[in-house]
Scaffold this motif. Structure first.
Motif, PDB file in Angstrom:
ATOM      1  N   ALA A   7       7.762 -11.988 -23.780  1.00  0.00           N
ATOM      2  CA  ALA A   7       7.757 -13.432 -23.528  1.00  0.00           C
ATOM      3  C   ALA A   7       7.796 -13.754 -22.043  1.00  0.00           C
ATOM      4  CB  ALA A   7       8.932 -14.089 -24.255  1.00  0.00           C
ATOM      5  N   VAL A   8       8.688 -13.107 -21.291  1.00  0.00           N
ATOM      6  CA  VAL A   8       8.764 -13.429 -19.860  1.00  0.00           C
ATOM      7  C   VAL A   8       7.539 -12.900 -19.114  1.00  0.00           C
ATOM      8  CG1 VAL A   8      11.275 -13.655 -19.865  1.00  0.00           C
ATOM      9  CG2 VAL A   8      10.263 -11.494 -19.184  1.00  0.00           C
ATOM     10  N   ALA A   9       6.990 -11.762 -19.540  1.00  0.00           N
ATOM     11  CA  ALA A   9       5.776 -11.245 -18.903  1.00  0.00           C
ATOM     12  C   ALA A   9       4.630 -12.231 -19.078  1.00  0.00           C
ATOM     13  CB  ALA A   9       5.406  -9.880 -19.473  1.00  0.00           C
ATOM     14  N   ASP A  10       4.470 -12.735 -20.286  1.00  0.00           N
ATOM     15  CA  ASP A  10       3.399 -13.692 -20.559  1.00  0.00           C
ATOM     16  C   ASP A  10       3.562 -14.941 -19.701  1.00  0.00           C
ATOM     17  OD1 ASP A  10       1.063 -14.522 -22.113  1.00  0.00           O
ATOM     18  OD2 ASP A  10       2.446 -15.990 -22.997  1.00  0.00           O
ATOM     19  N   ALA A  11       4.778 -15.447 -19.582  1.00  0.00           N
ATOM     20  CA  ALA A  11       5.032 -16.651 -18.789  1.00  0.00           C
ATOM     21  C   ALA A  11       4.702 -16.443 -17.312  1.00  0.00           C
ATOM     22  CB  ALA A  11       6.488 -17.079 -18.943  1.00  0.00           C
ATOM     23  N   LEU A  12       4.808 -15.215 -16.826  1.00  0.00           N
ATOM     24  CA  LEU A  12       4.575 -14.921 -15.413  1.00  0.00           C
ATOM     25  C   LEU A  12       3.204 -14.318 -15.132  1.00  0.00           C
ATOM     26  CD1 LEU A  12       8.109 -13.480 -14.613  1.00  0.00           C
ATOM     27  CD2 LEU A  12       7.179 -15.707 -13.905  1.00  0.00           C
ATOM     28  N   GLY A  13       2.356 -14.225 -16.170  1.00  0.00           N
ATOM     29  CA  GLY A  13       1.026 -13.660 -15.976  1.00  0.00           C
ATOM     30  C   GLY A  13       1.042 -12.147 -15.827  1.00  0.00           C
ATOM     31  N   LEU A  14       2.059 -11.502 -16.393  1.00  0.00           N
ATOM     32  CA  LEU A  14       2.171 -10.047 -16.379  1.00  0.00           C
ATOM     33  C   LEU A  14       1.852  -9.526 -17.770  1.00  0.00           C
ATOM     34  CD1 LEU A  14       5.488  -9.851 -14.327  1.00  0.00           C
ATOM     35  CD2 LEU A  14       3.156  -9.483 -13.489  1.00  0.00           C
ATOM     36  N   ALA A  15       2.022  -8.225 -17.988  1.00  0.00           N
ATOM     37  CA  ALA A  15       1.700  -7.652 -19.290  1.00  0.00           C
ATOM     38  C   ALA A  15       2.659  -6.514 -19.622  1.00  0.00           C
ATOM     39  CB  ALA A  15       0.263  -7.116 -19.275  1.00  0.00           C
ATOM     40  N   THR A  16       2.902  -6.331 -20.905  1.00  0.00           N
ATOM     41  CA  THR A  16       3.640  -5.165 -21.372  1.00  0.00           C
ATOM     42  C   THR A  16       2.655  -4.254 -22.091  1.00  0.00           C
ATOM     43  OG1 THR A  16       4.271  -6.265 -23.429  1.00  0.00           O
ATOM     44  CG2 THR A  16       5.856  -6.361 -21.610  1.00  0.00           C
ATOM     45  N   ALA A  17       3.002  -2.967 -22.129  1.00  0.00           N
ATOM     46  CA  ALA A  17       2.116  -1.998 -22.770  1.00  0.00           C
ATOM     47  C   ALA A  17       2.943  -0.924 -23.452  1.00  0.00           C
ATOM     48  CB  ALA A  17       1.193  -1.359 -21.735  1.00  0.00           C
ATOM     49  N   TYR A  18       2.438  -0.438 -24.571  1.00  0.00           N
ATOM     50  CA  TYR A  18       3.052   0.673 -25.288  1.00  0.00           C
ATOM     51  C   TYR A  18       3.115   1.879 -24.368  1.00  0.00           C
ATOM     52  CZ  TYR A  18       3.492   4.520 -28.605  1.00  0.00           C
ATOM     53  OH  TYR A  18       3.901   5.650 -29.254  1.00  0.00           O
ATOM     54  N   ASN A  19       4.215   2.616 -24.404  1.00  0.00           N
ATOM     55  CA  ASN A  19       4.334   3.864 -23.666  1.00  0.00           C
ATOM     56  C   ASN A  19       4.634   5.010 -24.626  1.00  0.00           C
ATOM     57  OD1 ASN A  19       4.433   5.341 -21.138  1.00  0.00           O
ATOM     58  ND2 ASN A  19       6.615   5.524 -21.511  1.00  0.00           N
ATOM     59  N   THR A  20       5.730   4.899 -25.367  1.00  0.00           N
ATOM     60  CA  THR A  20       6.082   5.859 -26.413  1.00  0.00           C
ATOM     61  C   THR A  20       6.747   5.069 -27.538  1.00  0.00           C
ATOM     62  OG1 THR A  20       8.351   6.318 -25.679  1.00  0.00           O
ATOM     63  CG2 THR A  20       6.585   7.619 -24.646  1.00  0.00           C
ATOM     64  N   ASP A  21       7.122   5.748 -28.602  1.00  0.00           N
ATOM     65  CA  ASP A  21       7.819   5.057 -29.688  1.00  0.00           C
ATOM     66  C   ASP A  21       9.171   4.510 -29.260  1.00  0.00           C
ATOM     67  OD1 ASP A  21       5.730   5.522 -31.410  1.00  0.00           O
ATOM     68  OD2 ASP A  21       6.656   7.281 -32.342  1.00  0.00           O
ATOM     69  N   THR A  22       9.693   4.974 -28.128  1.00  0.00           N
ATOM     70  CA  THR A  22      11.011   4.538 -27.672  1.00  0.00           C
ATOM     71  C   THR A  22      10.986   3.872 -26.296  1.00  0.00           C
ATOM     72  OG1 THR A  22      11.441   6.740 -26.779  1.00  0.00           O
ATOM     73  CG2 THR A  22      12.228   6.284 -29.025  1.00  0.00           C
ATOM     74  N   PHE A  36       5.325  -0.658 -11.901  1.00  0.00           N
ATOM     75  CA  PHE A  36       5.703  -1.025 -13.259  1.00  0.00           C
ATOM     76  C   PHE A  36       7.190  -0.802 -13.488  1.00  0.00           C
ATOM     77  CE2 PHE A  36       4.552   3.470 -13.576  1.00  0.00           C
ATOM     78  CZ  PHE A  36       5.582   4.003 -14.337  1.00  0.00           C
ATOM     79  N   LEU A  37       7.688  -1.451 -14.537  1.00  0.00           N
ATOM     80  CA  LEU A  37       9.033  -1.202 -15.049  1.00  0.00           C
ATOM     81  C   LEU A  37       8.896  -0.363 -16.303  1.00  0.00           C
ATOM     82  CD1 LEU A  37      10.776  -4.714 -14.973  1.00  0.00           C
ATOM     83  CD2 LEU A  37      11.239  -2.771 -13.497  1.00  0.00           C
ATOM     84  N   TRP A  38       9.669   0.700 -16.405  1.00  0.00           N
ATOM     85  CA  TRP A  38       9.778   1.480 -17.630  1.00  0.00           C
ATOM     86  C   TRP A  38      11.031   0.985 -18.319  1.00  0.00           C
ATOM     87  CZ3 TRP A  38      13.718   4.246 -19.690  1.00  0.00           C
ATOM     88  CH2 TRP A  38      13.422   5.091 -20.767  1.00  0.00           C
ATOM     89  N   PHE A  60       8.445   1.109 -23.419  1.00  0.00           N
ATOM     90  CA  PHE A  60       7.251   0.352 -23.072  1.00  0.00           C
ATOM     91  C   PHE A  60       7.256   0.115 -21.565  1.00  0.00           C
ATOM     92  CE2 PHE A  60      10.493  -2.774 -24.105  1.00  0.00           C
ATOM     93  CZ  PHE A  60      10.341  -3.772 -23.156  1.00  0.00           C
ATOM     94  N   LEU A  61       6.127  -0.338 -21.048  1.00  0.00           N
ATOM     95  CA  LEU A  61       5.973  -0.597 -19.628  1.00  0.00           C
ATOM     96  C   LEU A  61       5.707  -2.069 -19.405  1.00  0.00           C
ATOM     97  CD1 LEU A  61       3.539   2.346 -18.762  1.00  0.00           C
ATOM     98  CD2 LEU A  61       6.050   2.346 -18.669  1.00  0.00           C
ATOM     99  N   LEU A  62       6.146  -2.588 -18.286  1.00  0.00           N
ATOM    100  CA  LEU A  62       5.860  -3.955 -17.877  1.00  0.00           C
ATOM    101  C   LEU A  62       5.261  -3.891 -16.488  1.00  0.00           C
ATOM    102  CD1 LEU A  62       8.137  -7.029 -18.246  1.00  0.00           C
ATOM    103  CD2 LEU A  62       6.854  -6.638 -16.177  1.00  0.00           C
ATOM    104  N   GLY A  63       4.063  -4.473 -16.340  1.00  0.00           N
ATOM    105  CA  GLY A  63       3.387  -4.459 -15.048  1.00  0.00           C
ATOM    106  C   GLY A  63       2.398  -5.596 -14.938  1.00  0.00           C
TER     107      GLY A  63
END
Length: 132
Positions: free
Chosen positions: A21-36, A50-52, A38-41
Motif C-alpha cells: 500500500a505505501v509503495a503504491d502511494a509513493l510510486g514504488l513497487a514490491t516484488a516477490y523474492n522468496t516464500d519468506t 531496495f529494501l529486503w 519480498f523486496l521494495l524498490g
C-alpha cells in the motif's frame, strides 16, 4: 548511497499488505523474492536500491532475534505533498498506526512536509517531500 537494506518482520502477510500500500502511494513497487521475503524498490526496471523485508534469516546474517530487535526508522522520498498524504492514508488503511499526521516538519526554512506511521512491527516509517 545505499545498495540495499534488510530487516525482519513477524508476520509476512501483514508486512506485505502494509508495504504494498505505501509503495503504491509513493510510486514504488514490491516484488516477490522468496516464500519468506519480498523486496521494495523503484521498479523491476530500476531494482536498486531496495529494501529486503522477510521472516527468514539469510545465511550471511548472524544469529539473533526473529525480527528487528528495536524499532527502525525509514524515510521514503515523496514526489509531492499529495504523495505524502496518499502514503499516510494507505498506511493507516493497511495496518499502520498514526505517528504524526502529514504536515510541515522542522524549521520553516527546511521546507519539509512529512508524515509518520508505525508499521505492523512498530517501525517508524516516514514519507517526506522537500519543496524548492
Amino acid at each position: 548511497m545505499f545498495d540495499h537494506i534488510g530487516f525482519r518482520v513477524r508476520d509476512l502477510e501483514a508486512a506485505r499488505r502494509f508495504y504494498d500500500a505505501v509503495a503504491d502511494a509513493l510510486g514504488l513497487a514490491t516484488a516477490y523474492n522468496t516464500d519468506t521475503s519480498f523486496l521494495l524498490g523503484r521498479s523491476a526496471a530500476e531494482p536498486m536500491p531496495f529494501l529486503w523485508i522477510g521472516t527468514d534469516q539469510p545465511a550471511f546474517w548472524s544469529e539473533g532475534p526473529t525480527f528487528s530487535p528495536s524499532p527502525i526508522h525509514i524515510a521514503f522520498q515523496a514526489k509531492d505533498r499529495a504523495a505524502v498524504d496518499a502514503f499516510y492514508r494507505a498506511a493507516l488503511a493497511n495496518g499502520g498506526t498514526d505517528n504524526g499526521a502529514p504536515g510541515p516538519r522542522g524549521p520553516a526554512e527546511m521546507k519539509y512536509y512529512g508524515a509518520y506511521v508505525l508499521d505492523p512491527d512498530g517501525n517508524n516509517i516516514e514519507a517526506g517531500f522537500r519543496e524548492g
